[in-house]
Motif scaffolding. Structure first.
Motif, PDB file in Angstrom:
ATOM      1  N   PRO B 143       0.805  -1.217   0.000  1.00 21.45           N
ATOM      2  CA  PRO B 143       0.000   0.000   0.000  1.00 21.45           C
ATOM      3  C   PRO B 143       0.838   1.267   0.000  1.00 21.45           C
ATOM      4  CG  PRO B 143       0.037  -1.005   2.160  1.00 21.45           C
ATOM      5  CD  PRO B 143       0.693  -1.968   1.242  1.00 21.45           C
ATOM      6  N   ALA B 144       0.161   2.374  -0.182  1.00 20.39           N
ATOM      7  CA  ALA B 144       0.842   3.666  -0.150  1.00 20.39           C
ATOM      8  C   ALA B 144       1.573   3.823   1.168  1.00 20.39           C
ATOM      9  CB  ALA B 144      -0.184   4.780  -0.315  1.00 20.39           C
ATOM     10  N   GLY B 145       2.706   4.429   1.137  1.00 21.45           N
ATOM     11  CA  GLY B 145       3.524   4.544   2.345  1.00 21.45           C
ATOM     12  C   GLY B 145       4.574   3.459   2.415  1.00 21.45           C
ATOM     13  N   LEU B 295       4.662   5.692   7.233  1.00 21.83           N
ATOM     14  CA  LEU B 295       3.401   4.948   7.322  1.00 21.83           C
ATOM     15  C   LEU B 295       2.564   5.424   8.497  1.00 21.83           C
ATOM     16  CD1 LEU B 295       1.711   2.575   6.217  1.00 21.83           C
ATOM     17  CD2 LEU B 295       2.775   1.166   7.971  1.00 21.83           C
ATOM     18  N   GLY B 297       2.610   8.317   9.834  1.00 22.29           N
ATOM     19  CA  GLY B 297       2.290   9.733   9.775  1.00 22.29           C
ATOM     20  C   GLY B 297       0.839   9.949   9.415  1.00 22.29           C
ATOM     21  N   GLY B 298       0.439  11.189   9.412  1.00 20.07           N
ATOM     22  CA  GLY B 298      -0.923  11.501   9.064  1.00 20.07           C
ATOM     23  C   GLY B 298      -1.230  11.086   7.635  1.00 20.07           C
ATOM     24  N   HIS B 299      -2.500  10.956   7.368  1.00 20.24           N
ATOM     25  CA  HIS B 299      -2.894  10.439   6.073  1.00 20.24           C
ATOM     26  C   HIS B 299      -3.007  11.521   5.020  1.00 20.24           C
ATOM     27  CE1 HIS B 299      -4.606   6.488   7.785  1.00 20.24           C
ATOM     28  NE2 HIS B 299      -3.402   6.793   8.226  1.00 20.24           N
ATOM     29  N   PHE B 541     -17.159   3.761  13.258  1.00 16.98           N
ATOM     30  CA  PHE B 541     -15.806   3.457  12.787  1.00 16.98           C
ATOM     31  C   PHE B 541     -15.824   3.137  11.295  1.00 16.98           C
ATOM     32  CE2 PHE B 541     -12.367   0.287  12.157  1.00 16.98           C
ATOM     33  CZ  PHE B 541     -11.305   1.137  12.372  1.00 16.98           C
ATOM     34  N   ALA B 542     -16.815   2.336  10.902  1.00 17.01           N
ATOM     35  CA  ALA B 542     -16.867   1.930   9.501  1.00 17.01           C
ATOM     36  C   ALA B 542     -17.151   3.109   8.581  1.00 17.01           C
ATOM     37  CB  ALA B 542     -17.918   0.847   9.316  1.00 17.01           C
ATOM     38  N   ALA B 545     -14.218   7.227   7.437  1.00 15.57           N
ATOM     39  CA  ALA B 545     -13.718   7.714   6.150  1.00 15.57           C
ATOM     40  C   ALA B 545     -12.431   8.518   6.234  1.00 15.57           C
ATOM     41  CB  ALA B 545     -14.770   8.546   5.423  1.00 15.57           C
ATOM     42  N   GLY B 546     -11.823   8.612   7.381  1.00 23.14           N
ATOM     43  CA  GLY B 546     -10.511   9.250   7.450  1.00 23.14           C
ATOM     44  C   GLY B 546     -10.573  10.757   7.504  1.00 23.14           C
ATOM     45  N   ILE B 653      -7.969   2.472  17.874  1.00 23.60           N
ATOM     46  CA  ILE B 653      -7.062   2.730  16.777  1.00 23.60           C
ATOM     47  C   ILE B 653      -7.133   4.214  16.474  1.00 23.60           C
ATOM     48  CG2 ILE B 653      -8.868   2.010  15.162  1.00 23.60           C
ATOM     49  CD1 ILE B 653      -6.612   1.383  13.196  1.00 23.60           C
ATOM     50  N   ASP B 655      -6.260   7.059  14.026  1.00 24.68           N
ATOM     51  CA  ASP B 655      -5.985   7.176  12.606  1.00 24.68           C
ATOM     52  C   ASP B 655      -5.445   8.559  12.302  1.00 24.68           C
ATOM     53  OD1 ASP B 655      -5.864   6.799   9.934  1.00 24.68           O
ATOM     54  OD2 ASP B 655      -7.989   7.157   9.586  1.00 24.68           O
TER      55      ASP B 655
END
Lengths: 138, 656
Positions: B143-145, B295, B297-299, B541-542, B545-546, B653, B655
């Protein structure tokens, strides 16, 4: 979620003065213990729309298609298991040569068996040692 | 396995020569022994068994082939009132013990003890948790990161330890100890080849002075020195630890010194003792650090660098034009065990009113000072420009009365108040770093109010009644209350009340048999618990969406969407606890002694959100001792332990 631990310990010992100048001793113990998490289950749930947590990694592991899913923790039922046994044994003999001088010899045996690897991996070990000494009393 | 043997007996006979002179004297004011020998380790610790348990955990000799075994004792009784005793044993530099005492006509009494031992510690490689969904990071499809770089890119020698032999990713270096996946998303072991162990040393000294002309007065001075030296495995803890675990070697060098002068005076029925404690804790251990990688770090770009407060290549004013930070500057120290001093004054009183009544009282005032907070203001490194102090004041009293030959009563009470300094934290505001420019610069500043601001009230009454010659019943009631000042800030109950009822009795059936039975009931009203600790609304949680994609929308962060909306209260403290105890002793014949003991505790708390909390604990055992003659003794026994918790497992968790 249940977390259950138990342990059994048995021990035996003997001290004998067979002769005025001769003494022997022996001691042993056996311990067995276990621990485990039970009734642990999460339904699959992962955040959607997140740039990383729901990243599709199914090509790497079809059984875990997203980078993060709370259901991945369900394996904890197995890898939380602890099971070990330990056998320890000591035997010694003391002999008095005269009123001032004595000899001593002791044997030590210890076997720790990590029957179910836990967080720190396999911590099994077997150790044996022999100690001898001369003692002068005055 | 190594097999060699050495018994260092020669030195014993050399020593015997000069010692023999003393032994031949009739009066024997001097007695003692010298023991000289050696240890042959037949099965020793191998290199891959450093974290082994069993005898290896505390046995320093087990990674050596052979060691000396030297011991001895000396006892001197002088006709002039001078007594001297000493004993010691040396196996290894990390396994030695000595003690001694000196008495000068009982006027001056000095005692000292020294003990040093090794403790082998664990190393969590994170390999055993099935914690990863794949290994060999950097493979196609990551994945990215990813791929994840060497954790210390500025140290080529370190990175060279982790060559990647996979042709698909030739040239890429990633520690094999780095894993990605389920139980933790990412783990980095920065010291994967380290063995961990700590040497513990303790030295105690006690000096007492009895002045013959003032027999009621006693003066004393105690000293205790403790040192922990070595290194241990340490994991960083932060809001990112739920997913990203970093571990380091942490060098330990901790020293504690206690100095305790004291004086006591006994005048007929009144006894008074005052003692003063000065403790210095010095810590030269390594600081722990947080060093998140890309990885963790913030998104979104706006968060990733601010998470670390790094130094930017072009300085802060250049951000976000350059967007690059100085490598290594993202590492922050944290969780320092502060150097501290403690000063405590204690006063004890005892007054024997008559042969049947005694009153005791006590007063303790103590102050603990954090010695590492008075530097220039820098909350990231724990400097607040002021000493941080925790003060405690306690008074207690007890009255014991033997009302009749068969009935005695004890009443006791205690009051304690703790006050810990608050800390104002001036946050390096996002507005100053060109983020959230529409928010006030002091938006995130706050005052950290301590959880150690609370009062304790305790009181109780105990009675013992000898019903008949061989049966005694005991009963008691205790009340304990904690009243917390800053409960709103810590989301915990304001007051916790605990009521304890105790009943017990012993019955001596005859000279051969005796039983003890006991029961204790604990009722706790509002036990310590975290409010709003768990249970965000279903599916939040689902659907989370970040974070927002522009990096400036705080409303899209995990804190607002999940942390702040949690509704559940959880604790691992009971509301109700029952404890039953049993002891039995039976001596059927003079050569055989048996004893049986058992304890069961059932603790529950159903006043929590989610599932009920419960604990079942049972311990029991049987012991037998057989002595057919004075020269023979056999013993046997069995002990059992069982503990079961029922609780709710919650996932946290964070995020980015």
């Amino acid at each position: 979620m249940d977390y259950e631990t138990d342990a059994h310990t048995f021990f035996l010992g003997a001290n004998l003065a067979l002769l005025p100048e001769l003494g022997i001793n022996a001691n042993g113990s056996y311990t067995t213990g276990s621990g485990s998490i039970e009734d642990f289950h999460f339904e699959s749930m992962y955040p959607t729309g997140d740039l990383k947590l729901d990243y599709n990694v199914s090509t790497l592991n079809p059984n875990m298609p997203y980078l993060y899913d709370v259901a991945y923790l369900n394996g904890m039922d197995d890898y939380s298991d602890v099971e070990f046994s330990e056998l320890a044994f000591t035997a010694g003999v003391n002999y008095r040569l005269n009123k001032n001088v004595g000899l001593g010899l002791n044997y030590y045996y210890n076997d720790y068996d990590d029957e179910e690897e836990y967080v720190y991996g396999d911590q099994s070990v077997t150790l044996q040692s022999l100690m001898g000494s001369v003692t002068y009393r005055f | 396995m190594k097999k060699t043997i050495i018994l260092g007996t020669g030195l014993a006979f050399l020593c015997a020569g000069w010692i023999g002179t003393a032994a031949s004297e009739d009066a024997k004011p001097l007695e003692g022994e010298i023991s000289v020998g050696g240890t042959w380790v037949m099965d020793d610790l191998d290199n891959d068994e450093q974290g082994a348990k069993g005898a290896a955990e505390y046995g320093s000799i087990y990674d050596k082939n052979r060691t000396w075994d030297l011991g001895g004792s000396l006892n001197y009784r002088g006709v002039n009132g001078i007594d001297f005793d000493a004993a010691g044993r040396y196996l290894d530099g990390d396994d030695q013990k000595y003690g001694g005492s000196l008495s000068l006509k009982r006027v001056l009494i000095y005692k000292t003890d020294y003990n040093r031992f090794l403790h082998r510690l664990d190393h969590d490689y994170m390999d055993n948790l099935n914690a990863h969904i794949f290994q060999g990071v950097g493979k196609p499809g990551a994945p990215a990161g990813l791929p994840i770089p060497c954790p210390d890119p500025n140290n080529p020698a370190f990175c060279a330890q982790f060559p990647d032999t996979d042709p698909a990713t030739a040239g890429y270096q990633a520690p094999p100890s780095s894993t990605i996946g389920a139980a933790n998303v990412y783990h980095t072991d920065h010291d994967p080849f380290e063995d961990y162990e700590v040497t513990n040393s303790e030295w105690t000294n006690s000096l007492k002075l009895n002045i013959p002309q003032i027999p009621a007065l006693k003066i004393g001075f105690d000293h205790r020195y403790q040192k922990r030296d070595g290194c241990k495995y340490a994991q960083t803890m932060s809001k990112c630890s739920g997913c990203h675990v970093e571990s380091y070697r942490k060098g330990l060098d901790e020293t504690t010194n206690d100095y305790i002068p004291k004086v006591s005076l006994q005048i007929e029925g009144l006894g008074v003792e005052y003692s003063y404690l000065h403790r210095e804790f010095d810590d030269d251990s390594d600081d722990m650090i947080n060093g998140y990688n890309t990885l963790a770090g913030g998104h979104v770009g706006g968060f990733s660098q601010l998470l670390q407060f790094p130094e930017y290549a072009g300085g802060l004013t250049a951000y976000p034009a350059t967007g690059t930070y100085t490598p290594g500057s993202e590492i922050l120290p944290f969780n320092r065990t502060p150097e501290s001093t403690k000063d405590s004054h204690g006063l004890k009183l005892r007054y024997d009113i008559d042969a049947h009544n005694t009153v005791t009282g006590g007063f303790v005032y103590s102050k603990i000072t954090n010695d590492e907070t008075d530097g220039g203001y820098n909350p990231l490194t724990g400097e607040f420009g002021d000493d941080l102090e925790l003060e405690s004041t306690a008074v207690m009293a007890k009255w014991h009365s033997r009302l009749t030959k068969a009935l005695s009563l004890t009443v006791h009470g205690k009051y304690q108040t703790l006050e810990n300094d608050n800390v104002f934290v001036d946050v390096n505001d996002a507005a100053a770093d060109f983020k959230y420019t529409n928010e006030p610069a002091d938006l995130w500043d706050f005052t950290r109010k301590s959880g150690y601001d609370y009062d304790v009230i305790a009181a109780g009454i105990d009675a013992a009644w000898k019903v008949v010659r061989n049966i005694t019943l005991r009963g008691g009631y205790d009340f304990h209350q904690e009243d917390r000042q800053n409960y709103k800030d810590h989301h915990v109950p304001e007051t916790t009340d605990k009521h304890t009822v105790k009943l017990s009795g012993d019955w001596r059936v005859n000279h051969h048999m005796k039983f003890d039975l006991g029961y204790k009931l604990e009722l706790i009203d509002d036990p310590y618990a975290l409010e709003h600790a768990v249970c965000p609304p279903d599916d939040s949680f689902a659907t989370y969406a970040g974070p927002g994609t522009d990096g400036r929308n705080f409303d899209r962060t995990y804190a607002v969407n999940i942390y702040d909306v949690r509704t559940g209260t959880r604790t691992n403290q009971p509301e109700t606890a029952h404890t039953f105890t049993f002891k039995g002793h039976w001596t059927p014949v003079s050569m055989l002694s048996t004893s049986l003991h058992a304890k069961y505790r059932l603790a529950e708390n159903d006043d929590v959100d989610g599932t009920e909390w419960q604990q079942d604990l049972f311990t029991g055992g049987l012991n037998l001792v057989l002595t057919p003659t004075e020269k023979m003794a056999f013993s046997a026994g069995y002990n059992y332990f069982y503990d079961k918790y029922e609780s709710m497992y919650c996932i946290a968790i964070y995020d980015g």
